[in-house]
Each structure stands twice: as structure tokens, then as C-alpha cells.
Design a protein around this motif. Structure first.
Motif, PDB file in Angstrom:
ATOM      1  N   SER A  74     105.259 -20.581  15.545  1.00 19.62           N
ATOM      2  CA  SER A  74     106.581 -20.084  15.168  1.00 19.62           C
ATOM      3  C   SER A  74     107.697 -20.819  15.896  1.00 19.62           C
ATOM      4  CB  SER A  74     106.682 -18.585  15.449  1.00 19.62           C
ATOM      5  OG  SER A  74     107.946 -18.090  15.039  1.00 19.62           O
ATOM      6  N   ASN A  75     108.726 -21.141  15.130  1.00 21.31           N
ATOM      7  CA  ASN A  75     109.990 -21.642  15.670  1.00 21.31           C
ATOM      8  C   ASN A  75     111.112 -20.713  15.205  1.00 21.31           C
ATOM      9  OD1 ASN A  75     111.806 -23.394  16.972  1.00 21.31           O
ATOM     10  ND2 ASN A  75     112.053 -24.681  15.155  1.00 21.31           N
ATOM     11  N   LEU A  76     110.789 -19.407  15.204  1.00 22.51           N
ATOM     12  CA  LEU A  76     111.701 -18.396  14.664  1.00 22.51           C
ATOM     13  C   LEU A  76     113.084 -18.471  15.295  1.00 22.51           C
ATOM     14  CD1 LEU A  76     112.159 -15.718  13.006  1.00 22.51           C
ATOM     15  CD2 LEU A  76     111.487 -14.530  15.094  1.00 22.51           C
ATOM     16  N   ALA A  77     113.140 -18.605  16.605  1.00 27.62           N
ATOM     17  CA  ALA A  77     114.419 -18.573  17.308  1.00 27.62           C
ATOM     18  C   ALA A  77     115.105 -19.931  17.360  1.00 27.62           C
ATOM     19  CB  ALA A  77     114.213 -18.049  18.726  1.00 27.62           C
ATOM     20  N   SER A  80     117.041 -25.796  15.830  1.00 26.74           N
ATOM     21  CA  SER A  80     116.693 -27.083  15.243  1.00 26.74           C
ATOM     22  C   SER A  80     115.176 -27.176  15.163  1.00 26.74           C
ATOM     23  CB  SER A  80     117.268 -28.236  16.074  1.00 26.74           C
ATOM     24  OG  SER A  80     116.731 -28.238  17.380  1.00 26.74           O
ATOM     25  N   ALA A  81     114.678 -28.192  14.469  1.00 23.41           N
ATOM     26  CA  ALA A  81     113.240 -28.339  14.272  1.00 23.41           C
ATOM     27  C   ALA A  81     112.512 -28.514  15.610  1.00 23.41           C
ATOM     28  CB  ALA A  81     112.962 -29.526  13.366  1.00 23.41           C
ATOM     29  N   LEU A  82     111.280 -28.004  15.662  1.00 24.48           N
ATOM     30  CA  LEU A  82     110.443 -28.104  16.859  1.00 24.48           C
ATOM     31  C   LEU A  82     109.276 -29.039  16.570  1.00 24.48           C
ATOM     32  CD1 LEU A  82     109.559 -27.154  19.714  1.00 24.48           C
ATOM     33  CD2 LEU A  82     108.309 -25.301  18.569  1.00 24.48           C
ATOM     34  N   HIS A  83     109.141 -30.085  17.359  1.00 26.21           N
ATOM     35  CA  HIS A  83     108.024 -31.010  17.217  1.00 26.21           C
ATOM     36  C   HIS A  83     106.908 -30.592  18.167  1.00 26.21           C
ATOM     37  CE1 HIS A  83     106.317 -35.368  17.528  1.00 26.21           C
ATOM     38  NE2 HIS A  83     105.590 -34.599  16.734  1.00 26.21           N
TER      39      HIS A  83
END
Length: 411
Positions: A74-77, A80-83
Motif C-alpha cells: 500500500s501507498n495509501l498515504a 507521489s508514487a512509491l518505488h
């Protein structure tokens, strides 16, 4: 219904990332473990830079068996994009330790690739891995961060120890020198594939569902105890329960996480296989009303009206998806020093609990209040069920909560 999974399980040593070759049955993907994601604040957040160029190993425990496994990051919060540079899965040696069985480490893939870029606000499923798991197996999910997330996505109330170490340690069985962290990050769910129809029960609630007062790494929240009861019953081993509690959560307003109405779709309705919802929310709404200053009689009446309205909304929206909605009565908390409730707060709790118990509102009721209150002082928890703050149950209290749930609610 007794499960017969032998025909769709491969040997323990077989770890494959090509699901089409691995599952001779027509499988069903279901949530076996979850954590409600949110923005961590204060001491719940890691210091800036701690996740950059680091590996985080997190121990989770599925509540039901399966033949294949996939994880949901999850990158809910994130703004910007998370790699994510990589991730791996292994069998943990035990809860509360970073070490895993090195023979079982398998890299996770995302659309066939080792890394994945998760858009802001989004989740991302890994490719399936053939890994026969039993209920209550301890599994380690390791995530390799290349960069610091724009905003950390976390579940602070893990009641489980995670392990953080700079560098790439996805294939490191021992992970010596790792720093313990009592939170989960970027890990929203572990799903399993099963060859038989499975029912998932979602527990939506606050810190009492999240397990405040439970034993760290002890897996003794009320949901854990209910899971053990379900698995001990041959007729109910096809049932999973997942915990979507958030400490400080409220029905009506954001607290340490988004309010229950705001997170209903993501944390409940979107869970694969969900057939029942246990709702235990409201104690923080009642306590917060007067924590800093007294409230008028009109304010108390308005709070009760809005709380029961929120219950109606949750019931209606869940029923429209064919989900059975079970209401849990609000526990007593007169002895709590944080909320310092008075007679008006107790009156609100009684009115709300009476609404919950009234036939025709919820599909069924679990009377947690009756199970844990002190008969001599019904506005307080029984001492042996009190963790010490007058609000959160002790491990014995969480066992009593699970024992108060009639298994007949889940046919």
C-alpha cells in the motif's frame, strides 16, 4: 464443513511464481490477514530517512489455510508514487524474531518483475506464490525500499515486532543487527487461494479491536481468539477473520485514522471473500465529546442521533453487498482517566447499546458489554478483564470477548 485441500497443495519445498501451472483447482482468493492503513503521526512515524535504502521485515499470521499466497502493498498515504525495489516471502521461525527459515525464502514478483512502482493513494498485489500455508503459520514479508516514501503508509497498532535494517536483506535469513519496530508499514493484506468456498469475517473497530492491551507478538487480540475458535470447529474451518481495527478510531470524525464511514469501502467492502462484518465502534465518539469540556444535553442527544445514523449507513451499505452485519455493544469505561466519563457519557453509552440490541437494526448482536462489565459496577470493566486503564481489555478480557461470540452467527 470439513476442508479437503490435499489435492491442490504442492510439497512444502515447491515455491513457484507461475500460478497457471500450480493450482489444479478452481481457486478463490480471500483475505487471510489484513491491517488498516493510514498516515502515522507523532511517535508512530519513523524518523525521516529510516526507510530509504532499507529492508523492512514484517511478521503476519493468516487466519485460514490456503494453497497460494499473494501480498498487497500500500501507498495509501503517499502523495507521489512509491518505488519498491523488491519484496520476499518466507516462513518466520517464530513471532518476535527477525530470523526466517532460509530454505523457504522466495522473491515476490509484480507483473513478473522484481520491483514495482505503486501510484499515490493506491495498493498493488504481488503475483501469486505457490506456498501451502496453514492457519496461524507465521510468515515474514520483507520489503526493500530504495527511496523514502513521500508520506509513510502504516498501521501503528501492530502488536507485533517488525525488523528494519539498512541495505538489501530480502534473502537474508538471519537479518542480524536489525532494529525492532512495533508498527507495520506499506503492508495492507495477505491473501490466500483456496479450493473451497470461504467466508471472510471483517472486524471493523477502534483500539479495542486493534488490540491495545494485548501481548506484543502474543496474537491474543479478541479477533485472534475468535480465529482459533473457528479453526477448532470442523464446521467452520472455511472461515477467516481479518482485523481492521485502528486505535482512536471513531464513527463520525477522523482521529488517529479516518472515520469508520470514510474507510468502510476500502477496509471492509473491498476485502475479497467478505461475508460478515462485526462492527465495534463508538466508544471514542462518546468519550471525545466531553474530554476537554462539558457538553450540553442537546450536544449529547445530537451525538447519539448521529452515531445511530452512522450505524444505519454502515448496515445499509454492507447489506447491499450481501454482507451480514453484526453489532457489538460498547464496553464500559467509567474508570478511564483519559476520557474521565461522567453520568451523561454513561447515559449516552446505555442509549446507544440499547439501539444496538434492538431487533431489526443489526442482523445480529454480540453483547461485549454484558460479557465484560462488573456486575457490581456495570459502568466499569470487571477488574480481571481490565488492562489497567479502565478502557482497554486485558488478554483475559480479549479471551472473554471471543468466548462471548456465538459461533452460530457464522453458519
Amino acid at each position: 464443513m470439513r476442508l479437503h485441500l490435499t489435492h491442490c497443495l504442492l510439497p512444502l519445498a515447491a515455491f513457484v511464481t507461475t500460478p497457471a501451472l500450480a493450482a489444479p483447482c478452481t481457486g478463490q482468493w480471500v483475505a487471510a490477514w489484513t491491517s488498516a492503513q493510514m498516515v502515522p503521526t507523532g511517535d508512530n512515524a519513523l524518523a525521516p530517512g529510516m526507510l530509504a535504502d532499507a529492508t523492512l521485515r514484517q511478521i503476519v499470521r493468516p487466519s485460514v489455510a490456503g494453497s497460494q499466497v499473494r501480498v498487497r502493498l500500500s501507498n495509501l498515504a503517499g502523495t507521489s508514487a512509491l518505488h519498491v525495489e523488491g519484496a520476499s516471502l518466507a516462513r518466520a521461525l517464530r513471532p518476535g524474531a527477525a530470523a526466517v527459515d532460509g530454505r523457504t525464502i522466495v522473491p515476490l514478483r509484480f507483473d513478473g518483475h522484481a520491483d514495482v512502482v505503486i501510484p499515490a493513494g493506491a495498493d498493488y498485489l504481488s503475483d501469486p506464490v505457490v506456498l501451502p500455508v496453514k492457519a496461524f503459520d507465521d510468515l515474514a514479508v520483507s520489503i526493500r525500499y530504495g527511496e523514502e516514501p513521500s508520506v509513510q503508509t502504516s498501521h501503528p497498532g501492530s502488536r507485533a515486532t517488525s525488523w528494519l535494517l539498512k541495505g538489501d536483506h530480502l534473502a537474508d535469513a538471519g537479518m542480524a543487527g536489525a532494529q525492532p519496530v512495533e508498527h507495520w508499514f506499506s503492508l495492507a493484506a495477505l491473501e490466500v487461494e483456496r479450493c473451497t468456498l470461504t467466508q471472510v469475517i471483517v472486524a471493523l473497530g477502534d483500539s479495542i479491536t486493534d488490540g491495545r492491551g494485548a501481548t506484543t507478538d502474543g496474537n491474543d487480540r479478541w479477533t485472534d481468539n475468535l480465529a482459533r475458535r473457528l479453526q477448532a470447529d470442523p464446521k467452520r474451518r472455511h472461515m477467516a477473520i481479518v482485523n481492521q481495527g485502528i486505535g482512536g478510531n471513531r464513527l463520525l470524525q477522523d482521529g488517529l485514522g479516518p472515520n469508520a464511514l470514510a474507510r468502510l469501502d476500502r477496509d471492509v467492502l473491498a476485502q475479497p471473500g467478505v461475508r460478515a462484518l462485526i462492527l465495534l465502534e463508538g466508544i471514542n465518539d462518546i468519550g471525545t465529546l466531553t474530554r476537554e469540556a462539558p457538553a450540553s444535553a442537546a450536544d449529547h442527544a445530537e451525538l447519539v442521533k448521529r452515531m445511530t445514523g452512522a450505524y444505519r449507513q454502515i448496515i445499509a451499505r454492507a447489506r447491499s453487498r450481501g454482507i451480514k452485519v453484526i453489532g457489538g455493544t460498547i464496553l464500559p469505561f467509567a474508570g478511564n482517566g483519559y476520557y474521565h466519563p461522567d453520568a451523561a457519557n454513561e447515559a449516552d453509552r446505555q442509549v446507544v447499546n440499547q439501539w444496538i440490541r434492538t431487533p431489526g437494526h443489526f442482523d445480529a448482536v454480540i453483547d461485549f458489554d454484558r460479557a465484560l462489565r462488573d456486575p457490581a459496577w456495570p459502568d466499569r470493566l470487571l477488574s480481571r478483564y481490565d488492562s489497567g486503564d479502565g478502557l482497554h481489555p486485558s488478554p483475559a478480557g480479549y479471551r472473554a470477548m471471543a468466548d462471548a461470540i456465538p459461533l452460530g452467527l457464522f453458519p
